[in-house]
Design an enzyme around this catalytic site. Sequence first.
Site, PDB file in Angstrom:
ATOM      1  N   ASN A 105       1.445   0.657   7.085  1.00 25.12           N
ATOM      2  CA  ASN A 105       1.793  -0.561   6.356  1.00 25.12           C
ATOM      3  C   ASN A 105       3.025  -0.356   5.488  1.00 25.12           C
ATOM      4  OD1 ASN A 105      -0.498  -1.633   7.523  1.00 25.12           O
ATOM      5  ND2 ASN A 105      -1.787  -1.197   5.759  1.00 25.12           N
ATOM      6  N   HIS A 122       6.163   3.867   8.303  1.00 26.65           N
ATOM      7  CA  HIS A 122       7.060   2.789   8.740  1.00 26.65           C
ATOM      8  C   HIS A 122       7.942   2.243   7.624  1.00 26.65           C
ATOM      9  CE1 HIS A 122       4.134   2.034  12.329  1.00 26.65           C
ATOM     10  NE2 HIS A 122       4.982   2.999  12.568  1.00 26.65           N
ATOM     11  N   CYS A 130      21.695   0.657   1.859  1.00 28.28           N
ATOM     12  CA  CYS A 130      23.024   0.132   2.176  1.00 28.28           C
ATOM     13  C   CYS A 130      23.491   0.649   3.527  1.00 28.28           C
ATOM     14  CB  CYS A 130      24.013   0.525   1.081  1.00 28.28           C
ATOM     15  SG  CYS A 130      25.687  -0.088   1.380  1.00 28.28           S
ATOM     16  N   CYS A 133      27.005   2.816   2.357  1.00 29.29           N
ATOM     17  CA  CYS A 133      26.993   4.045   1.558  1.00 29.29           C
ATOM     18  C   CYS A 133      25.620   4.704   1.455  1.00 29.29           C
ATOM     19  CB  CYS A 133      27.544   3.773   0.153  1.00 29.29           C
ATOM     20  SG  CYS A 133      26.410   2.830  -0.908  1.00 29.29           S
ATOM     21  N   CYS A 153      28.520  -0.549  -3.735  1.00 28.08           N
ATOM     22  CA  CYS A 153      29.751  -0.700  -2.953  1.00 28.08           C
ATOM     23  C   CYS A 153      29.955  -2.095  -2.373  1.00 28.08           C
ATOM     24  CB  CYS A 153      29.794   0.337  -1.830  1.00 28.08           C
ATOM     25  SG  CYS A 153      28.670  -0.027  -0.454  1.00 28.08           S
ATOM     26  N   ASN A 216     -13.423  -0.730  11.430  1.00 24.98           N
ATOM     27  CA  ASN A 216     -12.629  -1.789  12.035  1.00 24.98           C
ATOM     28  C   ASN A 216     -13.517  -2.980  12.368  1.00 24.98           C
ATOM     29  OD1 ASN A 216     -10.234  -2.920  13.053  1.00 24.98           O
ATOM     30  ND2 ASN A 216      -9.688  -1.031  14.140  1.00 24.98           N
ATOM     31  N   ALA A 234     -13.245  -3.890   6.245  1.00 21.24           N
ATOM     32  CA  ALA A 234     -13.039  -2.689   5.436  1.00 21.24           C
ATOM     33  C   ALA A 234     -13.439  -2.921   3.983  1.00 21.24           C
ATOM     34  CB  ALA A 234     -11.575  -2.257   5.520  1.00 21.24           C
TER      35      ALA A 234
END
Length: 252
Positions: A105, A122, A130, A133, A153, A216, A234
Site C-alpha cells: 500500500n 510500492h 523531481c 534534480c 529547481c 482475507n 481484517a
Amino acid sequence: MVGLVEDIRRAAELLVQYRPFIAFTGAGISAESGVPTFRGRGGLWERFRPEELATPEAFERNPRLVWEWYRWRMEIIYKARPNPAHYALVELERLGLIRCVVTQNVDGLHQRAGQHCVVELHGNIWRARCMRCSYKLVFREPPREVPPRCPRCGGLLRPDVVWFGEPLPEEAWRTAVELAESSQGILVVGTSGVVMPAGYIPHIVKQHGGYVVEVNIEESAVTPIADVFLKGRAGEVLPRLVEEARKLLAHG
C-alpha cells in the site's frame, strides 16, 4: 463460526511460538478505511486504464491528467483513518509478535496508526520526487497546484510510487527479502497475492520453512500455501487474533 474460532486459536499459537512474524499487507486492509482497491469487484482498474494513469509513458504524455487522478486519490486517503486492523498490527508489534510490516500500500495508514517498522514496496503517495534534480518532497495534504513543481529547481514533480513497468525500490525490496528469509512466519492480510514481484514475499517465507497465516475476505493466490486461512474482514479478525495471542502470552 466454530471453525474460525479454532483457526484463530491455531494462528495465535503459531504467532506466539514462532515469534516474531512479519506482516504482509495489501489493498484489502485499507479498503476497510474507505480507500478503493485496484483489483476485484468495484476496483479502480474497472474504471481506469493503468496505461493511461500509472505508467511513465502516461505521465510523460499528460502529467496533469495523472496528477489530477493522484490528487483525487490523495483526497480520499486524507479523509481516511486507520481501522481496527491497522491498530491490531501495531499491537502485535508492541507485543513482540511481529517485527515489521511489509506493505504494497502507498497510503501511509500503517504509519498513521503508529506502526514503527514499515517497508513500503510500492512507494508512498504522500511523497513526490523531481524529474530534474531528484529532490524529494513530502505532502501534508493534497497538492493545490497540479502538476506540482519542485521548490528547489522548478522541475516537474512525479508521485514517488512504483508504476507499471518500473522496478521496486532496491532498498525496500532487499529489506523485505531479508525479513522474509529470516522470519519463521508471515501474517498475510488483504492481498490478492498476484502483483509481482511483491507477491513472492509469502512464498519466500514458506520456502525457508516458515509458517503462513492469511487473513482475507476470499481466497487468494496465497491461500494454497497458507497453514491457516482466516476468512473474514481484517478489522474483525485481527483484533480477535490479538486477544487470543494475549491470552497465550499471559499463560506463558
